[in-house]
Scaffold this active site. Structure first.
Site, mmCIF file in Angstrom:
data_model
loop_
_atom_site.group_PDB
_atom_site.id
_atom_site.type_symbol
_atom_site.label_atom_id
_atom_site.label_comp_id
_atom_site.label_asym_id
_atom_site.label_seq_id
_atom_site.Cartn_x
_atom_site.Cartn_y
_atom_site.Cartn_z
ATOM 1 N N GLY A 22 -47.628 -17.529 24.314
ATOM 2 C CA GLY A 22 -47.414 -18.773 25.028
ATOM 3 C C GLY A 22 -48.617 -19.140 25.863
ATOM 4 N N GLY A 27 -52.899 -19.215 32.387
ATOM 5 C CA GLY A 27 -53.661 -18.715 31.256
ATOM 6 C C GLY A 27 -52.838 -18.634 29.996
ATOM 7 N N ASP A 148 -42.997 -16.167 42.811
ATOM 8 C CA ASP A 148 -42.548 -17.052 41.722
ATOM 9 C C ASP A 148 -41.381 -16.423 40.983
ATOM 10 O OD1 ASP A 148 -42.564 -19.390 40.261
ATOM 11 O OD2 ASP A 148 -44.090 -18.726 38.852
#
Length: 777
Positions: A22, A27, A148
């Site tokens: 992905g 990145g 996150d």
């Protein structure tokens, strides 16, 4: 997954890159194999040798401050050890291309699992909470803050939930803050202090932890959906909706979601409160803590990765310049999207166990996980072995793909390991025409303007936004997909609700499904007498749904309250039978569309012989409008109902009815160039198949086909019948809708020469403005 791009590196450190997993904001993530782990040095691999390698983007790698923070964070992340965190294997923080390698976790993400199979029952939630708390304890224990934590950063594996993507969040967050003044993160799960750019500490992760649990308990994001600004405002200023959270977890989630960090519990107290909760430990039945459908997915994915990856390690060499027949630009799906998951190959689907049937995925929230019955555990063990065997078929398909035999397709969604990316494209051979036609978009609607729209296809209902080529949200659950793929899609004026119809099957009754896009709620209105067809409309306020059907040659329109499905009234169309001149037979009029008009005051049924009008509130004849206005010239096949006009598709043009006038409809013919010598013969098949009203009902757009000669057409007229623009005749237009606010139209097309369908927004000149990928299973 998709093949390596020509400019992708082939090795990073001791890792040989196999495929792209992905791509996201930080990145590109690659599936890789450790060459040191292979006994013969050739790259042959076992599951233990696999890694997820994230190569940092150049814009970050060129920043000295980022590199310094990245090195510091990675050094701490290497020290994180725990059963519920993906271990950091290696990193290069000083090379030209910085990268970080973690162990590869093949399971689905928590985000994907909840979207596909629904909220978790309370026992599963408790086990998840305990595992995530243990993971945060391991992360915080070395001085890291995740920053996150979200459902797509939690992967489900046979050894329990696995938290990923810690170790580079602060480095990237600080760099983004320096450059833009905004903190990096996922708005839907961001803490208030992170949202306003304040200093964060471990208590910020506790806020995100509470949001993840709320999502898993309800299937809803803690602060709703919408753009980033709206979400961040709610995170800082509004309270979360706890409806549907089990009572046993409500105090914990409420405390974690406190706006003030000082009001949140310490992680130690959360662990203490969860003492006694049985944690997933990877024992003889490692997925017992999960709901049945999710457990099946975890076992399936793990078995497939175990068999497929070693084969890829040997066969995934990619030439320096790999040809791309149709290059696709993937977009990053936001966390508040509901990404689409590729379906398993047919061979795997046929092996799926009976306990994963759609009827059981719609599990009640309080239903416990599966029992520890020894026979059941034995059956699941056999199922695991069976999927491993079947996965070899998948491996063969992947090998063919890696060597150039099969072209990948683009799709959207959230990948298990690449939490920032779209779902990797499923692998499929070139489709023949019949197979490809089954993938086309059945209908589409703009949602409050031309910058957001919804589509209905074989993958269900998906939401798109301008500027993003792939769907940003999948509205329907996986078990709804087959139910609503053969109907029209309708919406309210403000785009907050969409509705579609399901046919009766062996598992489900015929029903109207109404999805609230703001609250993520779904209302189901059963249709006990519905036949195979029907037409839908929503009232402007979204409180009523109308359903028109032609049952036993008695066209009827019924009104239902959306909130509880109660039938408000039902009216029969008063049309008399009409003789079809082409067959010399008598038949009753049929409904071809329903809708509301005049601000929602009128209920309108477009008929193949005219229009019928009632009072929308009562179903009674309206005092200012005749109940029936018939037209004897042409049979209409479909219609677009606006606030003032009704545009009905006739064989050789469009009939425009004015609801404010008693006059007959205005006939707008197709251009003369379509009318060759045989065009007026019914045998040629010249037909208008789709019609739309746009730009405050000042433009009429229609699409259709002419089989002799074989070509398609897309035409826009003004209200006087003047042709304003014509579209590409080489495309077959399978769906059409028009923006109510401007000249843009939305079409889905099927290009016969490419055997590939696509979605396009066209400008007023009917030239493409933006192209989107059709969702894939």
């Amino acid at each position: 997954m998709e093949p390596l791009h020509p400019d992708d590196p082939r090795e990073l450190g001791r890792f040989r890159l196999l495929r792209r997993v992905g791509e996201g904001g930080m990145g590109v993530v690659f599936l890789a194999v450790s060459t040191e782990g292979a006994a013969d040095g050739t790259g042959s691999a076992t599951g233990d040798d696999l890694a997820a390698v994230k190569a940092i983007r150049p814009e970050f790698s060129g920043d000295r401050e980022f590199r310094a923070r990245f090195a510091s964070e990675v050094e701490l992340a290497r020290r994180v050890r725990g059963p519920y965190t993906a271990r950091v294997l290696d990193a290069d923080t000083e090379g030209r291309k910085p990268w970080l390698a973690t162990e590869y976790v093949p399971g689905p993400s928590l985000h994907q699992a909840v979207r596909d199979s629904g909220p978790f029952p309370e026992p599963s939630l408790l086990a998840l909470a305990a595992g995530l708390a243990e993971a945060l304890n391991a992360i915080h224990g070395v001085g890291l803050v995740h920053r996150d934590l979200k459902p797509s950063n939690v992967l489900l594996s046979p050894r329990g939930p696995q938290v990923i993507d810690f170790g580079i969040a602060r480095a990237t967050d600080a760099t983004a803050l320096t450059r833009t003044g905004q903190a990096l993160g996922t708005p839907a799960y961001m803490s208030p202090e992170q949202a306003v750019g304040s200093v964060v500490d471990p208590r910020s992760d506790l806020f995100s932890f509470g949001g993840v649990l709320l999502f898993t308990a309800t299937g809803r994001q803690p602060f709703g959906t919408g753009n980033a600004h709206a979400l961040l405002y709610r995170v800082v200023n509004e309270e979360p909706d706890l409806t549907g959270v089990p009572e046993g977890l409500r105090p914990l989630i409420t405390a974690c979601l406190a706006k003030n960090p000082d009001d949140r519990p310490e992680l130690a107290s959360v662990l203490a409160d969860l003492t006694g909760t049985k944690l997933p430990r990877g024992d003889e039945d490692p997925t017992e803590w999960l709901p049945e459908a999710v457990a099946t997915k975890v076992l399936h994915t793990t078995a497939a990765a175990t068999e497929v990856a070693p084969t890829l390690a040997v066969t995934s060499e990619v030439p320096a310049e790999e040809p791309a027949e149709e290059p696709v630009q993937e977009e990053t799906a936001p966390e508040d999207a509901a990404p689409e998951e590729p379906s398993a190959p047919a061979e795997l689907a046929e092996e799926a166990p009976s306990e994963a049937s759609p009827s059981e995925t719609d599990r009640a929230p309080d239903q416990a996980p599966r029992s520890r019955d020894p026979e059941a555990s034995s059956s699941r063990a056999l199922w695991f072995l069976g999927t491993a065997t079947v996965a070899m078929v998948t491996a063969l398909a992947l090998v063919i793909n890696a060597t150039g035999g099969i072209a990948p397709q683009a799709g959207a969604g959230d990948n298990s390991q690449a939490s920032e990316s779209n779902q990797p494209a499923p692998f499929a051979p070139e489709l023949d025409e019949a197979e490809a036609r089954g993938r086309e978009v059945a209908d589409s609607v703009f949602l409050d303007g031309a910058d957001r729209f919804a589509t209905l296809s074989g993958t269900g209902v998906n939401i798109f936004e301008a500027g993003k080529t792939s769907a940003v949200e999948q509205v329907t659950d996986s078990y709804e997909v087959s139910l609503s793929s053969s109907t029209e899609l309708v919406t309210t004026l403000d785009g907050s609700l969409v509705a579609a119809r399901s046919n009766k099957t062996t598992l489900h009754e015929a029903a109207i499904h109404v999805w609230d896009l703001e609250s993520s709620e779904r209302h189901v209105i059963e249709l006990p007498d519905a036949g195979g067809g029907g037409y839908l409309a929503l009232s402007p306020d979204g409180e009523t749904v109308y359903f028109g059907e032609n049952v036993e040659e008695e066209p009827t329109v019924s009104a239902y309250r959306v909130s509880d499905g109660e039938e408000l009234y039902s009216v029969e169309v008063p049309a008399e039978p009409r003789t079809d001149d082409s067959t010399d037979t008598s038949r009753r009029a049929s409904i071809v569309a329903v809708g509301t008009a005049q601000g929602g005051d009128l209920l309108v049924a477009a008929l193949d012989t005219g229009i019928a009008v009632w009072d929308a509130a009562t179903g009674e004849p309206h005092p200012s409008h005749p109940e029936l206005r018939e037209w004897r010239a042409d049979f209409a096949s479909t219609a677009a109902i606006g606030d003032r006009y009704v545009a009905a598709a006739a064989p050789l043009g469009v009939l425009l009815w004015d609801l404010t006038s008693d006059e007959d409809p205005k006939a707008i013919p197709l251009p003369e160039e379509l009318m060759d010598t045989d065009a007026r013969s019914a045998s040629t098949g010249l037909r208008v198949q789709n019609v739309a009203l746009g730009n405050s009902e000042t433009r009429i757009t229609a699409s259709g086909q002419n089989r002799s000669p074989s070509r398609s057409f897309l035409i826009t007229w003004d209200l006087e019948g003047e042709v304003l623009a014509e579209g590409d005749p080489r495309q077959e237009y399978t769906s059409l809708t028009a923006s109510p606010d401007d000249n843009r139209v939305l079409v889905s097309t099927y290009a016969l020469n490419k055997k590939r369908d696509q979605i396009m927004i066209l400008g007023g000149n009917l030239e493409p403005v933006e192209t989107f990928h059709v969702p894939r299973r």
